[in-house]
Write a protein that holds these residues in place. Sequence first.
Motif, PDB file in Angstrom:
ATOM      1  N   UNK A 136       4.964 -15.861 -15.915  1.00 36.80           N
ATOM      2  CA  UNK A 136       6.098 -15.409 -15.126  1.00 36.80           C
ATOM      3  C   UNK A 136       5.855 -13.989 -14.615  1.00 36.80           C
ATOM      4  N   UNK A 137       5.407 -13.092 -15.480  1.00 41.96           N
ATOM      5  CA  UNK A 137       5.187 -11.699 -15.093  1.00 41.96           C
ATOM      6  C   UNK A 137       4.020 -11.593 -14.108  1.00 41.96           C
ATOM      7  N   UNK A 138       2.977 -12.349 -14.325  1.00 41.36           N
ATOM      8  CA  UNK A 138       1.830 -12.325 -13.410  1.00 41.36           C
ATOM      9  C   UNK A 138       2.244 -12.818 -12.021  1.00 41.36           C
ATOM     10  N   UNK A 139       3.088 -13.853 -11.979  1.00 44.84           N
ATOM     11  CA  UNK A 139       3.600 -14.341 -10.693  1.00 44.84           C
ATOM     12  C   UNK A 139       4.449 -13.280 -10.006  1.00 44.84           C
ATOM     13  N   UNK A 140       5.290 -12.588 -10.786  1.00 45.72           N
ATOM     14  CA  UNK A 140       6.127 -11.521 -10.245  1.00 45.72           C
ATOM     15  C   UNK A 140       5.264 -10.390  -9.674  1.00 45.72           C
ATOM     16  N   UNK A 141       4.232 -10.009 -10.398  1.00 43.09           N
ATOM     17  CA  UNK A 141       3.320  -8.963  -9.903  1.00 43.09           C
ATOM     18  C   UNK A 141       2.652  -9.393  -8.602  1.00 43.09           C
ATOM     19  N   UNK A 142       2.224 -10.638  -8.574  1.00 40.17           N
ATOM     20  CA  UNK A 142       1.562 -11.151  -7.372  1.00 40.17           C
ATOM     21  C   UNK A 142       2.519 -11.129  -6.179  1.00 40.17           C
ATOM     22  N   UNK A 143       3.771 -11.531  -6.402  1.00 45.08           N
ATOM     23  CA  UNK A 143       4.759 -11.511  -5.325  1.00 45.08           C
ATOM     24  C   UNK A 143       5.011 -10.099  -4.831  1.00 45.08           C
ATOM     25  N   UNK A 144       5.117  -9.132  -5.760  1.00 49.19           N
ATOM     26  CA  UNK A 144       5.375  -7.748  -5.345  1.00 49.19           C
ATOM     27  C   UNK A 144       4.167  -7.160  -4.625  1.00 49.19           C
ATOM     28  N   UNK A 145       2.961  -7.549  -5.014  1.00 52.64           N
ATOM     29  CA  UNK A 145       1.746  -7.085  -4.314  1.00 52.64           C
ATOM     30  C   UNK A 145       1.718  -7.647  -2.891  1.00 52.64           C
ATOM     31  N   UNK A 146       2.083  -8.941  -2.779  1.00 51.83           N
ATOM     32  CA  UNK A 146       2.094  -9.591  -1.482  1.00 51.83           C
ATOM     33  C   UNK A 146       3.109  -8.899  -0.549  1.00 51.83           C
ATOM     34  N   UNK A 147       4.300  -8.589  -1.071  1.00 55.84           N
ATOM     35  CA  UNK A 147       5.302  -7.924  -0.274  1.00 55.84           C
ATOM     36  C   UNK A 147       4.826  -6.530   0.164  1.00 55.84           C
ATOM     37  N   UNK A 148       4.133  -5.822  -0.741  1.00 57.24           N
ATOM     38  CA  UNK A 148       3.631  -4.493  -0.414  1.00 57.24           C
ATOM     39  C   UNK A 148       2.544  -4.579   0.658  1.00 57.24           C
ATOM     40  N   UNK A 149       1.680  -5.582   0.550  1.00 57.37           N
ATOM     41  CA  UNK A 149       0.605  -5.759   1.547  1.00 57.37           C
ATOM     42  C   UNK A 149       1.161  -6.094   2.923  1.00 57.37           C
ATOM     43  N   UNK A 150       2.238  -6.884   2.952  1.00 57.03           N
ATOM     44  CA  UNK A 150       2.856  -7.290   4.218  1.00 57.03           C
ATOM     45  C   UNK A 150       3.547  -6.095   4.863  1.00 57.03           C
ATOM     46  N   UNK A 151       4.185  -5.266   4.041  1.00 59.01           N
ATOM     47  CA  UNK A 151       4.922  -4.115   4.578  1.00 59.01           C
ATOM     48  C   UNK A 151       3.936  -3.105   5.083  1.00 59.01           C
TER      49      UNK A 151
END
Length: 193
Positions: free
Chosen positions: A178-193
């Motif tokens: 769960x935490x690894x998925x959350x980190x991946x999602x936040x990294x993806x959002x940061x990369x997109x921004x």
Amino acid sequence: MGVYLDKVKAVVSICGSVIATGNDLTYRGRELWKGFKFQGELLSCDLSKRTTLIESVMRDVLRHDHTHLIPVEKASEDTHFLMVAGDQDTTCSNYGVEAVSQRLEICGRADKVHTIVYPGAGHIIEPPYNTLCEHSHYAIGTIVYWGGEAQGLCRAEEDLWHQIRSCLAHHVRDRSQWYQDLLQKSRTKTDVA
């Protein structure tokens, strides 16, 4: 639970009993291990009528090879233990901490246990800034002297709060999918921004 459930990855024991006391421990009708029946010779009463456990007797009971010690060596290979006690604990939890540590070391799993014995702390160690509970009424119908002194307890509670958070973050949160998925999602959002 940390011994018998593979999903438990971290156990934090604060002045916890490391032997099955009283009744046998069973689960769904299956005996997990025999309970240790405390006898009267384990108890002492001071002039204020406060009960404590006799340290010399408890030293003999709380040892790594006692038959009633919780079989921590049966825990999953990736289960970690944070074992905590106060050095002025009148229930002698520090001997239990030592026993678990020795047992895991003998079994080649010394890296799975972190032990802390806080100077000046008694049996009751709670979240930071609680008051010292030197003695209280207990279920056996007596007043139990828990030990400790205010300054040692304050230091222990402040440090322990960080130790618990660190233990759970490292052995539970950081390793969870769960935490690894959350980190991946936040990294993806940061990369997109």
